[in-house]
Design a protein around this motif. Structure first.
Motif, PDB file in Angstrom:
ATOM      1  N   SER A 271       0.592  -1.119   0.011  1.00 22.33           N
ATOM      2  CA  SER A 271       0.018  -0.025   0.217  1.00 22.33           C
ATOM      3  C   SER A 271       1.167   1.136  -0.059  1.00 22.33           C
ATOM      4  CB  SER A 271      -0.988   0.165   1.129  1.00 22.33           C
ATOM      5  OG  SER A 271      -1.918  -1.031   0.950  1.00 22.33           O
ATOM      6  N   ALA A 330      -6.739   3.577   0.061  1.00 21.23           N
ATOM      7  CA  ALA A 330      -5.584   2.701   0.189  1.00 21.23           C
ATOM      8  C   ALA A 330      -5.998   1.359   0.677  1.00 21.23           C
ATOM      9  CB  ALA A 330      -4.095   3.343   1.060  1.00 21.23           C
ATOM     10  N   ARG A 331      -6.746   1.348   1.545  1.00 21.84           N
ATOM     11  CA  ARG A 331      -7.332  -0.007   2.035  1.00 21.84           C
ATOM     12  C   ARG A 331      -7.963  -0.698   0.932  1.00 21.84           C
ATOM     13  NH1 ARG A 331      -8.962  -3.987   2.077  1.00 21.84           N
ATOM     14  NH2 ARG A 331     -10.388  -5.088   3.631  1.00 21.84           N
ATOM     15  N   ALA A 334      -6.254  -2.576  -1.907  1.00 16.10           N
ATOM     16  CA  ALA A 334      -5.274  -3.555  -1.562  1.00 16.10           C
ATOM     17  C   ALA A 334      -5.281  -4.546  -2.838  1.00 16.10           C
ATOM     18  CB  ALA A 334      -5.843  -4.284  -0.303  1.00 16.10           C
ATOM     19  N   SER A 337      -2.866  -3.074  -5.174  1.00 15.85           N
ATOM     20  CA  SER A 337      -1.652  -2.986  -4.719  1.00 15.85           C
ATOM     21  C   SER A 337      -0.852  -3.993  -4.557  1.00 15.85           C
ATOM     22  CB  SER A 337      -1.505  -2.117  -3.488  1.00 15.85           C
ATOM     23  OG  SER A 337      -2.136  -2.908  -2.354  1.00 15.85           O
TER      24      SER A 337
END
Length: 470
Positions: A271, A330-331, A334, A337
């Motif tokens: 991340s 960002a979560r 996942a 990323s």
């Protein structure tokens, strides 16, 4: 015409061709048989093979859905509903061929009942769009699975997401459904009342049925007021076990967190690179607190004290909306990323859910498997309700690598079941996890599900080959 159901008996192939011709005469401008479009409407987000339907029909109203289903019912042709294509277990594949019903054009918000905190929508409305429409009225729909899924699909898979620890899952937030049955009739499962003891709970029968009992064409949802104050926090921990034990203590102590998400050190590293974050590359909890200013402050303090007992902290807080959005994006990213962690590999996402008291044990044993088997599989999870995911990076073209991945997933599910958990907390069964249904539910319960399927869909035309084998 090349029929996708070529592996089926010739009689079914002939009926599919006849159904397509009937649909073309009735809904010509809404019907597509182009292979690229058909493949886009089949399974594209997992390791499972792509099995496209023979045609895609873009329904625009309940009457369109009825017309499609009636033609298919008359000819015993499979019908596969499609929302946004974000499901992960082969839910939208067409293993026998048939007709895919794309509901994305059924995207109207029909009513918002502000005083009653509910709304009525069509299934193609996505969660992001609904919340954009609700914001000016001080309301929001809390379920947030990450992908901008359609709410029809979210209901069909009984999804949950990051806010489920406080607001519940789809089964807790759907008041009523309008459903087109396998005979092409329309039924309404309930009223807008917040509770009822009148008869069978048909709403919850269809929520999570994955389109195997009918097609949802209208949804009545519970809404919530936007909290006065919202604060997000990021809290690092020395180990995954310490983070999980903090989660267990937080839930058991009754702190009403809205979100509490785990990212292991592998996912934090991914991340950081993908979302341009600068987090310490150690197991981390992402949290969010909702309430009044005083409530949020108190919740954060109580959590901080618990985290410190397990070596966690200090927490870094984000109060501004743009800062919170960056963290949660960002979560939610996942999956994407993780891809650079093993270039050329495919990401295979799977999930399990266990009772909260077994969370740390289950995650630690899973981490041990990952290391011992030499896998790349970052862990993320909605750990406040015992649900976690692994994003397994697999070379699906390598038989040995693929076999190792399947062994890992089988061990993960067996572990969860042995701990009193489930093979899927929110991804659903689809095709991918049908083989675990007997182990989780037992033969009698599974036969009861088959009996329901046979009773409501005697011709087995509704999304066949999913959940239970008939």
């Amino acid at each position: 015409m090349v029929v996708a159901a070529a592996k089926s008996e010739p009689a079914l192939q002939e009926r599919i061709v006849e159904a397509i011709e009937s649909l073309r005469s009735l809904l010509d401008h809404k019907l597509v048989t182009n292979l690229a479009v058909r493949e886009q409407h089949a399974n594209i987000t997992t390791y499972l093979p792509n099995e496209p339907a023979d045609a895609v029909v873009f329904a625009e109203c309940t009457e369109d859905v009825q017309a499609i289903v009636r033609i298919c019912a008359d000819l015993d042709v499979p019908v596969i509903p499609w929302g946004a294509g974000t499901s992960l277990e082969g839910h939208v594949n067409a293993p026998l061929g048939g007709i895919c019903v794309d509901l994305s054009r059924m995207n109207r918000i029909l009513a918002v009942n502000t005083d009653d905190l509910d709304c009525v929508i069509e299934p193609g409305v996505t969660r992001k769009r609904l919340n954009e429409e609700l914001r000016d009225q001080g309301l929001f729909f809390p379920l947030d699975p990450g992908a901008d899924a359609s709410l029809g699909g979210m209901a069909s898979t009984r999804c949950s997401g990051t806010n489920a620890v406080r607001y519940g899952t789809m089964k807790d937030n759907v008041l009523s459904l309008k459903v087109v049955t396998p005979a092409g009739e329309v039924l309404t499962t309930a009223t807008r009342a917040r509770k009822s003891s009148a008869g069978y709970d048909l709403t919850r029968l269809y929520v999570g049925a994955e389109g195997t009992l009918g097609i949802i064409t209208e949804i009545t949802l519970k809404l919530h007021g936007i909290p006065e104050a919202i604060s997000a926090a990021v809290c690092p921990f020395p180990t995954v076990e310490a983070a999980c034990n903090t989660v267990i203590a937080t839930i058991q102590s009754g702190i009403p967190v809205a979100r509490i998400e785990l990212l292991d050190e592998v996912q934090v590293k991914a991340s950081n690179a993908y979302a341009k974050l600068d987090l310490a590359e150690t197991p981390t909890l992402f949290l969010e607190f909702h309430g009044t200013e005083a409530n949020v402050h108190e919740q954060a303090q109580r959590f901080g004290a618990l985290a410190a007992e397990y070596g966690g902290g200090p927490s870094v807080f984000a109060v501004k909306p743009e800062e919170r959005s960056k963290l949660w994006q960002a979560r939610h990213d996942a999956y994407w990323s993780a891809l650079p962690l093993r270039p050329g590999a495919k990401a295979v996402a799977t999930d399990v859910c266990v009772p909260i008291s077994r969370l740390a044990e289950c995650v630690m044993e899973t981490k041990r498997d990952i290391v011992e088997m030499g896998l790349v599989a970052p862990i993320v999870g909605h750990v406040g309700d015992g649900n976690f995911h692994t994003t397994l990076m697999v070379d699906v073209a390598d038989p040995d690598d693929f076999a190792k991945a399947k062994l890992y997933m089988a061990r993960l599910i067996e572990r969860a079941l042995a701990m009193g958990g489930t093979c899927t907390g929110e991804h659903g069964i689809g095709q991918g996890k049908m083989k675990y249904m007997a182990a989780e539910h037992g033969g009698e319960a599974l036969e009861a599900m088959r009996a329901i399927k046979r009773a409501l869909d005697p011709k087995n035309i509704m999304n066949p080959g999913k959940i239970v084998a008939i």
